[in-house]
Scaffold this active site. Sequence first.
Site, mmCIF file in Angstrom:
data_model
loop_
_atom_site.group_PDB
_atom_site.id
_atom_site.type_symbol
_atom_site.label_atom_id
_atom_site.label_comp_id
_atom_site.label_asym_id
_atom_site.label_seq_id
_atom_site.Cartn_x
_atom_site.Cartn_y
_atom_site.Cartn_z
ATOM 1 N N SER A 72 0.827 -1.202 0.000
ATOM 2 C CA SER A 72 0.000 0.000 0.000
ATOM 3 C C SER A 72 0.870 1.264 0.000
ATOM 4 C CB SER A 72 -0.904 0.014 1.231
ATOM 5 O OG SER A 72 -1.707 -1.140 1.276
HETATM 6 N N1 SAH Z 1 -0.999 -4.352 3.949
HETATM 7 C C1 SAH Z 1 -0.297 -4.867 2.806
HETATM 8 C C2 SAH Z 1 -1.063 -4.644 1.518
HETATM 9 C C3 SAH Z 1 -1.475 -5.920 0.981
HETATM 10 S S1 SAH Z 1 -2.308 -5.941 -0.574
HETATM 11 C C4 SAH Z 1 1.071 -4.254 2.713
HETATM 12 O O1 SAH Z 1 1.401 -3.357 3.486
HETATM 13 O O2 SAH Z 1 1.819 -4.722 1.871
HETATM 14 C C5 SAH Z 1 -3.744 -6.824 -0.123
HETATM 15 C C6 SAH Z 1 -3.542 -8.227 0.409
HETATM 16 O O3 SAH Z 1 -4.841 -8.708 0.743
HETATM 17 C C7 SAH Z 1 -2.951 -9.232 -0.578
HETATM 18 O O4 SAH Z 1 -1.816 -9.831 -0.029
HETATM 19 C C8 SAH Z 1 -4.085 -10.237 -0.799
HETATM 20 O O5 SAH Z 1 -3.640 -11.569 -0.961
HETATM 21 C C9 SAH Z 1 -4.867 -10.085 0.490
HETATM 22 N N2 SAH Z 1 -6.258 -10.541 0.430
HETATM 23 C C10 SAH Z 1 -7.179 -10.357 -0.548
HETATM 24 N N3 SAH Z 1 -8.350 -10.954 -0.220
HETATM 25 C C11 SAH Z 1 -8.161 -11.529 1.003
HETATM 26 C C12 SAH Z 1 -8.981 -12.309 1.885
HETATM 27 N N4 SAH Z 1 -10.247 -12.636 1.604
HETATM 28 N N5 SAH Z 1 -8.447 -12.717 3.052
HETATM 29 C C13 SAH Z 1 -7.173 -12.426 3.384
HETATM 30 N N6 SAH Z 1 -6.344 -11.712 2.596
HETATM 31 C C14 SAH Z 1 -6.826 -11.267 1.425
#
Ligand code: SAH
Length: 224
Positions: A72
Amino acid sequence: MSGEKRAIRGIGMTSARTRDRLVQRLGETGITNPAVLERIRSVPRHLFVDEALASRAYEDSALPIGLGQTISQPWVVALMTQALVTGLDLPLKKVLEVGTGCGYQTAVLSPFVRQIFTIDRIGSLQQAARTRLNQLGFDNIRYRHGDGFKGWPGQAPFDGIIVAAAPGEVPPALLEQLSEGGRLIIPVGPAGDQALIRITRTPGGLQREQLSQVSFVPLVEGTG
Ligand code: SAH
């Protein structure tokens, strides 16, 4: 290459000056909590992205982390953290994070919380985040490969829940797992029309505030 070697090599393109510039920019765009700004300054974001992208780690933008996911944007991580912690007694006892990704938001949150429970539906991304966060010495994080739509019922209730991917509607399980006074920070809506909202459980019911327009990857049901 070890995290430490990368950290040393990183001096220069990831210098104090580039971090200061980022923090100054966040300060000018609505991030007013000094502890949150200090945290953005001190977490080595360049160690959470591929080496080829490390020189861009202190730009205020989302970057790819593989498998169609992104780390993010720092402003969004700061805004979500600020919305979760400001005005509450710290550290919070238990926080659930949905969407571990590369672990950057987890690292930013860590000192504000006694215990973080983080879930991701993609096992390989979460394993890489876990290895990285362990190497960096974070020891208040518990990991689960699973579907964040369901939350983590065995550990509920949570004082805070932060969701890093956008569902169409707020998942009911997450509302159920929020403690009295607890806050849920979550982006909601389809690509191109998402709002970051904060829902607080109060004695009088759920209170909903809109924080900002945002752009997140979708929250996908099931595990990958
Ligand atoms: N906070 C993270 C951003 C991650 S991007 C950072 O700082 O890097 C969003 C993440 O949400 C991805 O890794 C994706 O696999 C996860 N995601 C999407 N749908 C999800 C679900 N239903 N349960 C858990 N994780 C999920």
